[in-house]
Write an enzyme that holds these catalytic residues in place. Sequence first.
Site, PDB file in Angstrom:
ATOM      1  N   HIS A  17       0.819  -1.210   0.000  1.00  0.00           N
ATOM      2  CA  HIS A  17       0.000   0.000   0.000  1.00  0.00           C
ATOM      3  C   HIS A  17       0.858   1.267   0.000  1.00  0.00           C
ATOM      4  O   HIS A  17       2.037   1.250   0.387  1.00  0.00           O
ATOM      5  CB  HIS A  17      -0.928   0.011   1.214  1.00  0.00           C
ATOM      6  CG  HIS A  17      -0.186   0.049   2.524  1.00  0.00           C
ATOM      7  ND1 HIS A  17       0.393   1.195   3.028  1.00  0.00           N
ATOM      8  CD2 HIS A  17       0.067  -0.926   3.422  1.00  0.00           C
ATOM      9  CE1 HIS A  17       0.957   0.941   4.181  1.00  0.00           C
ATOM     10  NE2 HIS A  17       0.793  -0.341   4.444  1.00  0.00           N
ATOM     11  N   GLU A  87      -1.942  -7.068   7.981  1.00  0.00           N
ATOM     12  CA  GLU A  87      -0.564  -6.963   8.446  1.00  0.00           C
ATOM     13  C   GLU A  87      -0.371  -7.775   9.723  1.00  0.00           C
ATOM     14  O   GLU A  87      -1.332  -8.159  10.405  1.00  0.00           O
ATOM     15  CB  GLU A  87      -0.214  -5.479   8.667  1.00  0.00           C
ATOM     16  CG  GLU A  87       1.206  -5.179   9.145  1.00  0.00           C
ATOM     17  CD  GLU A  87       2.308  -5.662   8.211  1.00  0.00           C
ATOM     18  OE1 GLU A  87       2.447  -6.888   8.033  1.00  0.00           O
ATOM     19  OE2 GLU A  87       3.064  -4.808   7.691  1.00  0.00           O
TER      20      GLU A  87
END
Length: 208
Positions: A17, A87
């Site tokens: 990202h 994550e």
Amino acid sequence: MHTPDGIVPGSLVLVRHGETEWSRSGQHTGVTDLPLLPDGERAATRLAAALAEYSFVRVLVSPLQRARRTAQLAGLSDVEIDPRLVEWDYGAYEGLTTPEIRERLGHAWEVFNDPIEPGETPGESLSEVAQRAQSVLDDVVPELARGDVAVFGHGHALRILAAVYLGVDPAFGAQLVLDAGSISALTHHRATRCIGAWNLTPGNALPA
């Protein structure tokens, strides 16, 4: 993008990202759902041209907004939200930088080598993140026979996924730098899994 011998024609494309406030400051950002910074949005938009070179048969995206927004700005709309791509859960170390964690513990802690302590969330071990990565790979690697697969996710989790794909210790991810807003490609040379490209950004090998 295809391998020269055509045995496994597709590439597994990893997209980290764009930049957030905490990725810029070096704070561990696991489950905290931060938005992209304006610079992160611009970087995500610039990924569209490079990703257009691929023929994606499947696109998987972490449910966290920084990954979803990156995929959107990069021009990919037909995506699957996959919770396995979140994550690493940093537990008590969420929001802290590595120097802050070391100061708290009084020794040279490093995320790939040392335990994660529970906090507001339970935290995860390296092996638990690797197990999630293996589950994703079990799903998507067979798809590479049909074409390319994209995975939009996060720095540490994608580095671990790459190590698992290569069949090496997940801790090898510590040696793989992965910048915000970057593209990497895992591929094959004949039947051997390989890194085809790594950590490409508009400021590093991709057109600005």
